[in-house]
Write an enzyme that holds these catalytic residues in place. Structure first.
Site, PDB file in Angstrom:
ATOM      1  N   HIS A   1      -0.095  -8.074  -0.108  1.00  0.00           N
ATOM      2  CA  HIS A   1       1.152  -7.834   0.623  1.00  0.00           C
ATOM      3  C   HIS A   1       0.900  -7.018   1.886  1.00  0.00           C
ATOM      4  O   HIS A   1       1.720  -7.021   2.800  1.00  0.00           O
ATOM      5  CB  HIS A   1       2.217  -7.187  -0.276  1.00  0.00           C
ATOM      6  CG  HIS A   1       1.903  -5.788  -0.725  1.00  0.00           C
ATOM      7  ND1 HIS A   1       1.248  -5.509  -1.902  1.00  0.00           N
ATOM      8  CD2 HIS A   1       2.168  -4.594  -0.156  1.00  0.00           C
ATOM      9  CE1 HIS A   1       1.130  -4.199  -2.055  1.00  0.00           C
ATOM     10  NE2 HIS A   1       1.683  -3.624  -0.999  1.00  0.00           N
TER      11      HIS A   1
ATOM     12  N   ASP B   1      -2.241 -10.530  -5.592  1.00  0.00           N
ATOM     13  CA  ASP B   1      -2.017  -9.507  -4.571  1.00  0.00           C
ATOM     14  C   ASP B   1      -3.355  -8.997  -4.042  1.00  0.00           C
ATOM     15  O   ASP B   1      -3.780  -7.890  -4.345  1.00  0.00           O
ATOM     16  CB  ASP B   1      -1.182  -8.361  -5.142  1.00  0.00           C
ATOM     17  CG  ASP B   1      -0.570  -7.487  -4.047  1.00  0.00           C
ATOM     18  OD1 ASP B   1      -0.767  -7.801  -2.857  1.00  0.00           O
ATOM     19  OD2 ASP B   1       0.112  -6.500  -4.386  1.00  0.00           O
TER      20      ASP B   1
ATOM     21  N   GLY C   1       1.996   3.526   0.909  1.00  0.00           N
ATOM     22  CA  GLY C   1       0.788   3.755   1.702  1.00  0.00           C
ATOM     23  C   GLY C   1      -0.474   3.719   0.865  1.00  0.00           C
ATOM     24  O   GLY C   1      -1.575   3.552   1.391  1.00  0.00           O
TER      25      GLY C   1
ATOM     26  N   SER D   1      -1.062   1.399  -1.276  1.00  0.00           N
ATOM     27  CA  SER D   1      -1.336  -0.006  -1.553  1.00  0.00           C
ATOM     28  C   SER D   1      -2.718  -0.428  -1.090  1.00  0.00           C
ATOM     29  O   SER D   1      -3.148  -0.082   0.014  1.00  0.00           O
ATOM     30  CB  SER D   1      -0.304  -0.904  -0.860  1.00  0.00           C
ATOM     31  OG  SER D   1       0.845  -1.038  -1.642  1.00  0.00           O
TER      32      SER D   1
ATOM     33  N   SER E   1      -1.262  -2.354  -6.279  1.00  0.00           N
ATOM     34  CA  SER E   1      -0.262  -3.341  -5.872  1.00  0.00           C
ATOM     35  C   SER E   1       1.097  -2.690  -5.638  1.00  0.00           C
ATOM     36  O   SER E   1       1.658  -2.752  -4.552  1.00  0.00           O
ATOM     37  CB  SER E   1      -0.155  -4.441  -6.923  1.00  0.00           C
ATOM     38  OG  SER E   1       0.880  -5.356  -6.602  1.00  0.00           O
TER      39      SER E   1
END
Length: 296
Positions: free
Chosen positions: A148, A178, A250, A252, A267
């Site tokens: 993402h 992801d 942040g 991720s 994720s």
């Protein structure tokens, strides 16, 4: 001597009590001896039944839920965030066919969202994410991050002003999975290793996670092969690792690991590192297989 009508003579009460006790004892003995009177043992749901319930939860389309099959317990375990209404929870219960013994629903605070935000660490467009694991093939060096994140930026930089280029997003997958692959195009940047690929995480495993917002935090694996349907139409991702490690926007794309073993990429989740939370990770082995690269 006469007694008042309705009042038993002395000794009559004791005799009747003894007779009643004997009668009850005989009744109890007879009941226990009746064939088939014992409760039937609970039937363990078959794997195909649990798989069908898991698919039914998916098709219920309730945002803010995550679920996995606990084969050892014979249950589908659903975790619902605070955005899930009572009516939606009832809809989830109904998909079990009215058999509450095969569906466990747990509530957690906050909302399940992909953990991306504007800020610092690796920057693309108006967003900040975290670098996951450095990887390589026979031709180049790359890093993995969340899909993402890769979806929202074609180029990545080391700074918010976009002055120091890292390189382009070569591939990105979200939802469904992801993960994303970014190539190092700047020869001035180092890309150290230190990790090894490992079998998938195991339930109860003690793990750590590092992210650009909150640094390093630890916890344990609480679910495997989890499907999460992020709140607000954020997308559905399958095959995730669920943990009780906190994370915030942040973080991720950051790495989940056990010592030097590379396990996953951050994720999304709920909560924060002040009160704790639930966080989901893309298993890194799926990304390595998809891109034909190796962690180092």
């Amino acid at each position: 001597m006469r007694t008042k009508r309705g009042t038993p003579r002395p000794g009559t009460t004791r005799r009747r009590t003894r007779l009643l006790a004997v009668a009850l004892g005989l009744l109890t003995a007879t009941a226990v001896a009746v064939p088939g009177a014992a409760a039937a043992p609970a039937r363990t749901p078959q794997p195909e039944q649990l798989a069908a319930i898991s698919e039914a939860v998916l098709h219920a389309e309730v945002d803010g839920t995550a679920w996995y099959i606990d084969e050892a317990a014979g249950r589908v375990v659903v975790t619902a965030d605070s955005t899930v209404s009572t009516a939606a929870l009832n809809r989830l219960t109904q998909v079990s066919g009215g058999d509450a013994s095969v569906l466990t629903v747990r509530r957690v605070p906050g909302a399940f969202t992909p953990l991306v935000s504007a800020g610092d660490a690796i920057y693309g467009g108006q967003y900040r994410c975290s670098l996951g694991f450095n990887v390589a093939d026979s031709h180049d060096h790359y890093f993995l991050t969340a899909g993402h994140c890769g979806n929202v930026a074609a180029q990545w930089y080391t700074d918010a002003a976009h002055k120091t280029l890292i390189g382009p997003t070569l591939s990105s997958t979200f939802p469904g999975h992801d993960y994303a692959l970014v190539r190092y195009d700047n020869p001035a940047l180092s890309h150290p290793g230190g990790f090894t690929s490992a079998p998938n995480a195991v339930l109860g495993e003690q793990v750590k996670r590092t992210g650009s917002t909150t640094g390093t935090h630890s916890g344990r694996v609480t679910g495997l092969n989890v499907t999460v349907r992020y709140s607000g139409g954020g997308g559905t991702v399958r095959g995730l690792i669920q943990t009780n490690v906190c994370a915030e926007p942040g973080d991720s794309g950051g790495p989940l690991f056990d010592g030097t073993k590379a396990l996953g990429l951050t994720s999304g989740g709920s909560g924060n590192c002040t009160v704790g939370g639930t966080t989901f990770y893309q298993p890194v082995n799926a990304a390595l297989a998809a891109y034909g690269v190796k962690v180092y």
